[in-house]
Design a protein around this motif. Structure first.
Motif, mmCIF file in Angstrom:
data_model
loop_
_atom_site.group_PDB
_atom_site.id
_atom_site.type_symbol
_atom_site.label_atom_id
_atom_site.label_comp_id
_atom_site.label_asym_id
_atom_site.label_seq_id
_atom_site.Cartn_x
_atom_site.Cartn_y
_atom_site.Cartn_z
ATOM 1 N N VAL A 157 5.817 5.892 1.152
ATOM 2 C CA VAL A 157 7.087 5.245 0.822
ATOM 3 C C VAL A 157 7.793 5.942 -0.337
ATOM 4 N N GLN A 158 7.040 6.342 -1.350
ATOM 5 C CA GLN A 158 7.651 6.909 -2.555
ATOM 6 C C GLN A 158 8.075 8.360 -2.367
ATOM 7 N N THR A 159 7.206 9.169 -1.781
ATOM 8 C CA THR A 159 7.498 10.600 -1.677
ATOM 9 C C THR A 159 8.174 10.990 -0.362
ATOM 10 N N GLY A 160 8.008 10.136 0.651
ATOM 11 C CA GLY A 160 8.550 10.472 1.961
ATOM 12 C C GLY A 160 7.704 11.464 2.726
ATOM 13 N N SER A 161 6.613 11.909 2.125
ATOM 14 C CA SER A 161 5.722 12.887 2.754
ATOM 15 C C SER A 161 4.647 12.176 3.577
ATOM 16 N N PRO A 162 3.983 12.891 4.484
ATOM 17 C CA PRO A 162 2.863 12.288 5.219
ATOM 18 C C PRO A 162 1.779 11.805 4.262
ATOM 19 N N GLY A 163 1.170 10.695 4.593
ATOM 20 C CA GLY A 163 0.128 10.142 3.741
ATOM 21 C C GLY A 163 -0.913 9.408 4.561
ATOM 22 N N ALA A 164 -2.012 9.025 3.931
ATOM 23 C CA ALA A 164 -3.093 8.322 4.623
ATOM 24 C C ALA A 164 -3.759 7.347 3.659
ATOM 25 N N ILE A 165 -4.215 6.222 4.184
ATOM 26 C CA ILE A 165 -4.951 5.239 3.385
ATOM 27 C C ILE A 165 -6.074 4.652 4.242
ATOM 28 N N ARG A 175 0.818 -1.217 0.000
ATOM 29 C CA ARG A 175 0.000 0.000 0.000
ATOM 30 C C ARG A 175 0.848 1.261 0.000
ATOM 31 N N GLY A 176 2.176 1.112 0.088
ATOM 32 C CA GLY A 176 3.069 2.257 -0.019
ATOM 33 C C GLY A 176 3.032 3.204 1.167
ATOM 34 N N LEU A 177 2.665 2.691 2.358
ATOM 35 C CA LEU A 177 2.601 3.544 3.536
ATOM 36 C C LEU A 177 3.353 2.886 4.691
ATOM 37 N N THR A 178 4.256 3.652 5.306
ATOM 38 C CA THR A 178 4.977 3.165 6.479
ATOM 39 C C THR A 178 4.279 3.664 7.736
ATOM 40 N N ILE A 179 3.921 2.737 8.624
ATOM 41 C CA ILE A 179 3.265 3.113 9.879
ATOM 42 C C ILE A 179 4.098 2.591 11.052
ATOM 43 N N GLY A 180 3.814 3.099 12.243
ATOM 44 C CA GLY A 180 4.533 2.678 13.433
ATOM 45 C C GLY A 180 3.810 1.568 14.174
ATOM 46 N N VAL A 181 4.464 1.042 15.205
ATOM 47 C CA VAL A 181 3.901 -0.050 16.008
ATOM 48 C C VAL A 181 2.568 0.331 16.649
ATOM 49 N N PRO A 182 2.442 1.509 17.266
ATOM 50 C CA PRO A 182 1.150 1.848 17.882
ATOM 51 C C PRO A 182 -0.016 1.834 16.894
ATOM 52 N N THR A 183 0.235 2.309 15.665
ATOM 53 C CA THR A 183 -0.833 2.323 14.664
ATOM 54 C C THR A 183 -1.192 0.906 14.233
ATOM 55 N N ALA A 184 -0.178 0.059 14.056
ATOM 56 C CA ALA A 184 -0.435 -1.342 13.685
ATOM 57 C C ALA A 184 -1.221 -2.049 14.777
#
Length: 364
Positions: A245-253, A209-218
């Motif tokens: 992942v691609q832009t390095g900017s904040p994102g949401a899905i 999905r191209g989004l990096t999230i942290g442990v609390p969010t998972a």
């Protein structure tokens, strides 16, 4: 009368000098109960450390709140991995802080503690936990297998001749134990637990999905959408935010319950396989008891929605979740204080003679 006064004085001295503790120290959380006071510490097994000075900034819940948003000079560390010590120094510091928090305000020394250990734990891993307890000024430490403690805490009588099967699912491990007559008949520890679901969710969203999230969010996704069986509403979704992942900017899905279910199944299959493997290695009479009684689920991981139903399908046995399953192990450890002969019989280690003699003076 004089004898009664002396006994009362001894009790007062015993309470003044130290506490008797039950310690369930796992990858995800540490629970400490004190005899006569119940559970006094229930904290995540994490510690925040200053990278430059090495100074401990926070432990437990306070450190967990920093995770993912910690200052650049601070590292949030989980010193236990898969139920065993991965960072010896940080484990010592974390346990020392938890134990100090558990003690009464006037006590600086604990005469004894019962600690849970995994089935199949190595001597090196066991020694690391013992050293951490010694560093926390605990006089005598009994190491008891987690499966036995969980069974007792789930209501299995130590005098029951018939066998019971307990599956304790923690953050980093799944411990399967078959217990009869207050002893373990067979046990197997699989170093897979509910935290593996968090890691799988993070990997899935990053790779597909191209989004990096942290442990609390998972972990929040697991709690809100996770299920061991087909979700009732597969279209239910939660919006999560992180770094693209691609832009390095904040994102949401938007993540659906169906997507989380697919990830959860990979971990569930490993847990089910560990249970089946254990049940194939028990004697026939024990198998007959388990067929009649089914399986008891304990540990924080057993709170995953539909897990009892999933294991029922996979094993063909009845499955029930123990009351307040997260605290089953520490409840069992505390009950062993009331069964001193059983405690001596099931302990996995031999305390040092001098420490043993000093501690015995304060034992009730």
């Amino acid at each position: 009368m004089r004898r009664t006064s002396a006994l009362m004085g001894l009790d007062a001295l015993r309470n003044l000098v130290s506490d008797s503790m039950a310690i369930d120290m796992g990858s995800a959380g540490t629970v400490i109960a004190v005899r006569g006071r119940g559970v006094v510490v229930d904290e995540p097994s994490v510690i925040a450390v200053n990278r430059i000075t090495g100074e401990v900034v926070a432990t437990g819940r306070e450190a967990r709140q920093m995770q993912g948003r910690e200052a650049r000079d601070v590292a949030v560390i989980a010193p236990l991995v898969d139920g065993v010590v991965a960072d010896f120094e940080r484990t010592q510091e974390m346990l020392d802080r938890f134990v100090r928090k558990a003690r009464s305000g006037i006590s600086h020394f604990s005469r004894r503690a019962v600690m849970s250990v995994l089935a199949g734990v190595t001597q090196v891993e066991q020694r690391a936990l013992l050293s951490a307890a010694e560093h926390a000024h605990i006089g005598r430490v009994y190491m008891v297998e987690e499966g036995l403690a969980a069974a007792i805490g789930a209501g299995v009588s130590v005098s029951d001749e018939r066998a019971s099967a307990v599956v304790d699912i923690g953050g980093g491990t799944t411990n399967v134990a078959v217990v009869a007559n207050g002893s373990i008949v067979h046990a197997h520890a699989e170093r897979t637990g509910s935290s593996d679901i968090d890691a799988a969710i993070m990997d899935r969203l990053r790779r597909y999905r191209g989004l990096t999230i942290g442990v609390p969010t998972a972990e929040r996704l697991k709690m809100e959408l996770g299920s061991a069986v087909d979700p009732e509403d597969s279209k239910a979704s939660v919006t999560v935010k992180g770094r693209d992942v691609q832009t390095g900017s904040p994102g949401a899905i938007d993540v659906s319950a169906d997507e989380v279910y697919g990830v959860t199944q990979m971990v569930m299959r490993k847990i089910a396989e560990a249970v089946r493997e254990t049940l194939t290695e028990i004697p026939p009479e024990v198998a007959a008891d388990i067929h009649d009684r089914g399986i008891i689920l304990t540990g924080g991981g057993s709170l995953l929605k539909g897990l009892d139903e999933y294991l029922k399908i996979e094993t063909g046995l009845s499955v029930r979740v123990a009351d307040d399953p997260r605290l089953a192990t520490v409840r069992g450890l505390m009950q062993l204080f009331d069964e001193p002969l059983l405690l001596r019989r099931v302990t996995r280690n031999e305390p040092l003679p001098l420490i043993d003699a000093e501690a015995s003076a304060f034992e009730s």
